[in-house]
Design an enzyme around this catalytic site. Structure first.
Site, PDB file in Angstrom:
ATOM      1  N   ASP A 142      -9.603   2.876 -24.800  1.00 10.72           N
ATOM      2  CA  ASP A 142      -9.842   2.571 -23.073  1.00 10.72           C
ATOM      3  C   ASP A 142      -9.799   3.876 -22.439  1.00 10.72           C
ATOM      4  OD1 ASP A 142      -9.812  -0.211 -23.049  1.00 10.72           O
ATOM      5  OD2 ASP A 142      -7.529  -0.241 -22.320  1.00 10.72           O
ATOM      6  N   PRO A 195       0.630  -1.342   0.052  1.00 12.48           N
ATOM      7  CA  PRO A 195      -0.033  -0.006   0.014  1.00 12.48           C
ATOM      8  C   PRO A 195       0.820   1.252  -0.103  1.00 12.48           C
ATOM      9  CG  PRO A 195      -0.180  -1.303   2.111  1.00 12.48           C
ATOM     10  CD  PRO A 195       0.600  -2.040   1.124  1.00 12.48           C
ATOM     11  N   GLU A 237       0.774  -8.230   8.676  1.00 15.58           N
ATOM     12  CA  GLU A 237       1.155  -7.060   9.250  1.00 15.58           C
ATOM     13  C   GLU A 237       2.287  -6.188   8.439  1.00 15.58           C
ATOM     14  OE1 GLU A 237      -0.465  -5.334  11.433  1.00 15.58           O
ATOM     15  OE2 GLU A 237      -1.815  -7.282  11.150  1.00 15.58           O
ATOM     16  N   ARG A 289      -4.329  -7.971 -20.815  1.00 21.11           N
ATOM     17  CA  ARG A 289      -5.193  -7.768 -21.840  1.00 21.11           C
ATOM     18  C   ARG A 289      -4.444  -6.625 -22.943  1.00 21.11           C
ATOM     19  NH1 ARG A 289      -7.278  -2.761 -21.089  1.00 21.11           N
ATOM     20  NH2 ARG A 289      -9.227  -2.854 -22.243  1.00 21.11           N
TER      21      ARG A 289
HETATM   22  N1  ADE Z   1      -1.423  -4.857  -0.097  1.00 19.20           N
HETATM   23  C1  ADE Z   1      -2.341  -4.409   0.716  1.00 19.20           C
HETATM   24  N2  ADE Z   1      -2.992  -3.154   0.541  1.00 19.20           N
HETATM   25  C2  ADE Z   1      -2.329  -3.152  -0.928  1.00 19.20           C
HETATM   26  C3  ADE Z   1      -2.739  -2.209  -1.878  1.00 19.20           C
HETATM   27  N3  ADE Z   1      -3.522  -1.175  -1.727  1.00 19.20           N
HETATM   28  N4  ADE Z   1      -2.012  -2.190  -3.117  1.00 19.20           N
HETATM   29  C4  ADE Z   1      -0.910  -2.987  -3.144  1.00 19.20           C
HETATM   30  N5  ADE Z   1      -0.518  -3.965  -2.210  1.00 19.20           N
HETATM   31  C5  ADE Z   1      -1.312  -3.943  -1.036  1.00 19.20           C
END
Ligand code: ADE
Length: 221
Positions: free
Chosen positions: A164, A86, A113, A150
């Protein structure tokens, strides 16, 4: 293209690889996708792949050893290694285009975690699919696999992805099919006119209008 995915939940990938366009792309050898359980590489006598964080804190952290050893085993000169996390760079269509030109992608799915910080050192790119936290990198890895496959030559008609959403920082124009009138809603006259120039103008105008309305940030680019 070859895509290797490192995960401890390989079964999560089975359905998406056995349906629709991905299934066909694999059968037609446009892409080879290997789902690798990096637990197979652990040197821990109990098959562990994670441990408690140094300094304390909640949850378990993926250890570097199984992932490093797995990468050592599968990496070639042509490999491009991606970590799903994330806190990575936000995933965009433009990145999908860039990655679709690579010969070999290795995608590492983080979990629980988190993962040992040293795992970042072997990655060429860290990617986030959005500002929210999922339980692991598996669903984000599927997003990459789908959006990249794709775009590979011969997987879908090229004109399908030339138009697209996002391909020119514009959202896609509206499309209609039969019937001409459905529950009182009519197909715009211009689409029935057969005048290709007019249709193209209409589509471009609608694309711009929709982008102005929903995603003005895209137009600023
Ligand atoms: N792992 C957990 N959340 C994620 C996200 N938003 N993007 C990429 N990997 C992740």
């Amino acid at each position: 293209m070859r895509i290797d995915v490192l995960t401890i939940f390989p079964d999560m990938f089975q359905n998406i690889l056995e349906e629709s366009i991905l299934k066909r792309a694999i059968e037609e050898k446009k892409v080879e996708i290997n789902i690798i359980n990096f637990r197979d590489y652990t040197e821990d006598p109990h098959n562990k792949v994670d441990d408690t964080p140094y300094g304390g804190g909640a949850g378990m952290v993926l250890m570097p050893q199984p992932i490093f050893d797995c990468i050592d085993h599968i990496k070639t000169n042509e490999s491009f290694i991606i970590l799903m996390t994330p806190d990575g760079i936000p995933y965009k269509q433009q990145i999908a285009y860039e990655l679709s030109n690579k010969k070999h992608l290795i995608i590492i799915c983080g979990h629980y975690e988190g993962f040992d910080e040293r795992i970042r050192s072997i990655c060429d790119m860290e990617i986030s699919i959005g500002d929210y936290v999922l339980t692991g990198g598996e669903i984000p890895a599927m997003v990459l696999i789908d959006s990249i496959t794709r775009l590979l030559p011969g997987v879908i008609k090229e004109e399908s992805h030339q138009n697209d959403s996002f391909s020119e920082n514009l959202l896609d124009y509206p499309t209609y099919t039969k019937p001409r009138v459905y529950r009182g809603m009519e197909v715009p006259e211009v689409l029935l006119s057969g005048d290709h120039k007019k249709i193209e103008e209409y589509r471009r105008t609608e694309s711009i209008k929709k982008t102005q309305d929903r995603r003005p940030d895209l137009l600023e680019k």
